[in-house]
Structures are given as C-alpha cells and as structure tokens.
Design a protein around this motif. Sequence first.
Motif, mmCIF file in Angstrom:
data_model
loop_
_atom_site.group_PDB
_atom_site.id
_atom_site.type_symbol
_atom_site.label_atom_id
_atom_site.label_comp_id
_atom_site.label_asym_id
_atom_site.label_seq_id
_atom_site.Cartn_x
_atom_site.Cartn_y
_atom_site.Cartn_z
ATOM 1 N N PHE A 315 35.034 28.433 -5.949
ATOM 2 C CA PHE A 315 34.591 27.013 -6.259
ATOM 3 C C PHE A 315 33.384 27.148 -6.981
ATOM 4 O O PHE A 315 33.176 26.442 -8.139
ATOM 5 C CB PHE A 315 34.575 26.264 -5.023
ATOM 6 N N TYR A 316 32.474 27.975 -6.706
ATOM 7 C CA TYR A 316 31.268 28.113 -7.439
ATOM 8 C C TYR A 316 31.566 28.655 -8.742
ATOM 9 O O TYR A 316 30.931 27.983 -9.814
ATOM 10 C CB TYR A 316 30.324 29.241 -6.717
ATOM 11 N N ARG A 317 32.472 29.440 -9.044
ATOM 12 C CA ARG A 317 32.904 30.115 -10.404
ATOM 13 C C ARG A 317 33.396 28.815 -11.220
ATOM 14 O O ARG A 317 33.502 28.763 -12.433
ATOM 15 C CB ARG A 317 33.551 31.277 -10.262
ATOM 16 N N CYS A 318 34.426 28.221 -10.480
ATOM 17 C CA CYS A 318 34.928 26.975 -11.206
ATOM 18 C C CYS A 318 33.892 25.846 -11.543
ATOM 19 O O CYS A 318 34.109 25.611 -12.963
ATOM 20 C CB CYS A 318 36.022 26.142 -10.126
ATOM 21 N N VAL A 319 32.943 25.827 -11.031
ATOM 22 C CA VAL A 319 31.791 24.756 -11.748
ATOM 23 C C VAL A 319 30.906 25.475 -12.598
ATOM 24 O O VAL A 319 30.863 25.234 -13.794
ATOM 25 C CB VAL A 319 31.105 24.299 -10.481
ATOM 26 N N ARG A 320 30.482 26.641 -12.310
ATOM 27 C CA ARG A 320 29.326 27.344 -13.067
ATOM 28 C C ARG A 320 30.111 28.037 -14.195
ATOM 29 O O ARG A 320 29.416 28.069 -15.341
ATOM 30 C CB ARG A 320 28.586 28.189 -12.236
ATOM 31 N N GLU A 321 31.210 28.498 -14.210
ATOM 32 C CA GLU A 321 31.730 29.288 -15.456
ATOM 33 C C GLU A 321 32.668 28.413 -16.157
ATOM 34 O O GLU A 321 32.897 28.564 -17.397
ATOM 35 C CB GLU A 321 32.325 30.495 -15.014
ATOM 36 N N PHE A 322 33.613 27.594 -15.517
ATOM 37 C CA PHE A 322 34.595 27.028 -16.213
ATOM 38 C C PHE A 322 34.376 25.292 -16.028
ATOM 39 O O PHE A 322 35.296 24.613 -16.511
ATOM 40 C CB PHE A 322 35.766 27.273 -15.499
ATOM 41 N N GLY A 323 33.261 24.974 -16.019
ATOM 42 C CA GLY A 323 32.842 23.596 -16.029
ATOM 43 C C GLY A 323 33.554 22.692 -15.186
ATOM 44 O O GLY A 323 33.900 21.163 -15.449
ATOM 45 N N GLY A 324 34.310 23.130 -13.994
ATOM 46 C CA GLY A 324 35.257 22.379 -13.351
ATOM 47 C C GLY A 324 36.503 21.984 -13.877
ATOM 48 O O GLY A 324 37.646 21.257 -13.401
ATOM 49 N N LYS A 325 36.811 22.822 -14.829
ATOM 50 C CA LYS A 325 38.283 22.624 -15.571
ATOM 51 C C LYS A 325 39.192 23.344 -14.692
ATOM 52 O O LYS A 325 40.514 22.973 -15.058
ATOM 53 C CB LYS A 325 38.076 23.285 -17.182
ATOM 54 N N LYS A 326 38.996 24.423 -14.294
ATOM 55 C CA LYS A 326 40.089 25.400 -13.646
ATOM 56 C C LYS A 326 39.306 26.086 -12.332
ATOM 57 O O LYS A 326 38.163 26.238 -12.587
ATOM 58 C CB LYS A 326 40.709 26.014 -14.666
ATOM 59 N N LEU A 327 40.273 26.305 -11.585
ATOM 60 C CA LEU A 327 39.841 27.552 -10.372
ATOM 61 C C LEU A 327 40.569 28.704 -10.627
ATOM 62 O O LEU A 327 41.944 28.702 -10.399
ATOM 63 C CB LEU A 327 39.886 26.613 -9.193
ATOM 64 N N GLU A 328 39.961 29.922 -10.596
ATOM 65 C CA GLU A 328 40.807 31.013 -10.732
ATOM 66 C C GLU A 328 40.765 31.554 -9.236
ATOM 67 O O GLU A 328 39.546 31.857 -8.739
ATOM 68 C CB GLU A 328 40.215 32.036 -11.676
#
Length: 475
Positions: A315-328
């Motif tokens: 979730f941290y990466r979802c917000v910080r890296e992908f701007g909340g557009k996707k979750l890997e």
Amino acid sequence: MPECRIMSVACFGSPPSTGSLPLSTTGSIETVSRLRCIACGATPESASQDFRCAACGDLLEFVFPGWAPDAPDPATLKSRWLDRRTSREPLDQSGVWRFRELLPHIPAEHAITLREGNTPLYHLPRCARATGVENLHAKHQGMNPTASFKDTGMTFAASSARHGRFQWVACASTGNTSASMAAYAARGNMHSLVLIPDGQISWGKLSQSLDYGALTCQLRTDFDGCVRILNELVRQKPVYLLNSVNPYRIEGQKTAAIELMEQLAWEPPDHIIVPGGNLGNSSAIGKALIEMRELNLISRLPKMSIIQARGANPFYRCVREFGGKKLEPMIADTMATAIRIGNPASWKKALRVLQATGGEVEEVSEAEIAIAKAEIGADGIGCEPASAVTLAGLKKLRRSGFVKAGESVVLILTGHLLKDPDFTIKFHRGDLFSGMPESSVAAQAKNLQRAPVVLDADLGAVIAALDAVGERVEK
C-alpha cells in the motif's frame, strides 16, 4: 449455499417486530442500510458467497441512505450510548453493540458477544518525550477478549452468520483473525475452519484457534495463497466467509473509532495512526470518522495515517510510487506477522480514507518496529510487533514535519504483547536481528533490552545486580 440477504433496518426508537433490543426512547426513527459496491456503485439485494460485487468484482460496503435527511440527533445518541454503559443488558455491555444505532440491524437473539470493545485509552508519557509529541495516546485494541482488534468486527460478522443459519464459518489468517473467529464461532455454536500459512504464524495465536475448537489447516503457501483457497471453497460449500472483505466485519470494527471519540469527549485528535496489513481496520476506522462527521457527532476529521512494515509495503508503494492508481502484490516478509500481507484486499477503501482525511502513508524497518515496541513497553503498555509500527511511523512523520509537536496523536494498538512472546524474548536477549542486514542499526536497542540475569542463589549477587542497574539509570 443460503443467500446472504443484505437489506436491513437499524432502529432508533421502539423496536420493530424483528426482535431487536428495546431502546430507551419513545417514537420511532428507522434508517435503512444496504450494500453498495465501492467501485461501480451497484446496490445488490443480496451478497455473493465471496462478498464481491457481481457486476465488477470489487468490494461491497454498507451505506445508510436513511440518514439523509432524517439523521438521528447527535446529542440524543451520545446520551443514549453513555446511559448504556451502566446497563446490565449483555449487548449494552459490549463496546460494539452499544453503538448499534450506527450499525446494520441484526436481531438481538442472533447476537454473539464476549463483551468486546470497551478498550482503554492510555497516555504514553515516555513515548511522548521521545517523539516530542506531548499529547500522545494509544487506543489499545489488544485488550479485547481474544487480545486483538479483530473481536470488534467478529462479534458482528459472526452474528450475521448465525442470523443466516450457517453451520460453518471460515477465514484465512495470519493469526489474530483465526483466534477471534474460532472464539465467536464456539460461542455461537458454529463450526470454524481456519486456513493459515505454514510456519508464518506465532504459536500464541495458533494456540488460541486450537483451544477454541477450530479445524485448523496449515497450508504450504503465504496468507494470500490461503485467501485464494478460501474464496474457491466458499463458492462450493455452505461456508460463511469471515475475512475483512465481509462488510459486517468492517461495520463492527468501525465502533472502535466511535468509542475513541466518546473517550475524548467527542473532540477529535489531530492525528490517528493505524497499522496497515490487509487494510480492513484502516478502512473501518476511517469509515466511522467520515460517518460521524456527516452525522455531526464530531466537528472535524482527524488525519488518519497508515504505517506498513518495509517488507510488507504494497500500500505504501501504491501511494508513493503509483499515486494510488494501482497496487502491485508482493511476497511479504516481516517479523510483524499480523501485517505480513502482500496483496491487501481493502486497499481501495483505505486509499479513499487516506484521501478524505488528508492522512499520510509510511513504511518502517524491522529494527524500527522492534525499538518502538520496546519503547511502548517501557511505558507499561505491551503490544504485538504489528502494533508498534504506529510509534515507529509517528517518528518518521515527526521528522518530515507532517505531525507537529503541539498536535494530538492517537496510536491504534491492534494486538496484545502475549500474541507473539517469542519476538519479545529474542529482542531482549539481543538475538532478534542476528544475521540480518539491520544488525548494526539494532545497536540503538541496547538501552532498551532487559535480558534475564542468571545468578547464584546469593543475596549479595542480587544486590550487586540491583546496584549495577541503579548506576546505569543515574548516568
């Protein structure tokens, strides 16, 4: 499988004929609750076995269209909830069912309660000095009957299973969910099935599900693999799913935030900080905050921030890296087993809460978690490792300037110290980080470690040990 009906009525006055508890006011205000898909907005009349939207496959949540324009009076609700604290009725003594006006209706005769909720709010003076945030408190959800926050959701979701006449309930778990589900199933005379990842659960948690009579299956996979098997199972057998994708779980868990606001005399703190695992608890607490603001129970929204372990940070990466557009999804790896989840089901709900409250997301290392856990313990408040990410995250949020020194902060502690005693023993013996890259960072923990001292049965030896500690404290 029996159909899961979702249309329900929450009562604000005299009870309807469906058997709800008698309430203390005259007159009648009824609020209809129903499910709605968080993505496409569909409002199905019944839920599928996996609690996913039939139209788009996303999660469902309860909404209360009857609150507008006929919302209940805030002062009346606050007074009624306070009065129930002195009631002898079992459901009034529950910190979940006491707030039943804000919950979907379940007839009282189907309710299963272990007097959950009613958890303490502690001031943390030592942690406050260490972080520079004097107004620092912890809401300790580990003080629930099975020692974790899961009980507040499980009382409500298990009751919905009982109301639906299910004989079997099931969950995938990293430990706390399984313990809670097994206890409430036993209390409600239902059978329970637990799917846990083999070798990735603390013995303290596993022992609970065994003692409560669950059929416990350790699968050679991770938590997300257990979830996959569970979803396939409930589509084929009459088994009621009790993971946090079940919206009844979220409704029960949201009462922790209502209780917190009551403890704070309905004056919201500036920040609430929550651990992030499968993100159901973050979603529930945020949902309650938004609803309380809409109902004028509180005057403003606190910022709700979510903290994850660095080794389990999708979730941290979802917000910080992908701007909340996707979750890997990722393969999660952290000693904080309660949040060792690589594909959190409720990430979209949590993202919405983060955005609505103006909160932040952070990640913390294993050493930072261990040190924070010991610091909370030094305040006389024990918690499991996953809970300590909140304090570790607060330190980072202070350094970034997101949290200011004069602001008020509440940490949500999700599990009891005794959920994972092995972690605590290893930390204090000094071998928790043995062979790990963080071993040099862990040197910071030296002054927090309190390994047992082995001595001869001699008074002089005990006095010498006592004096040695006294000298260290004085320095």
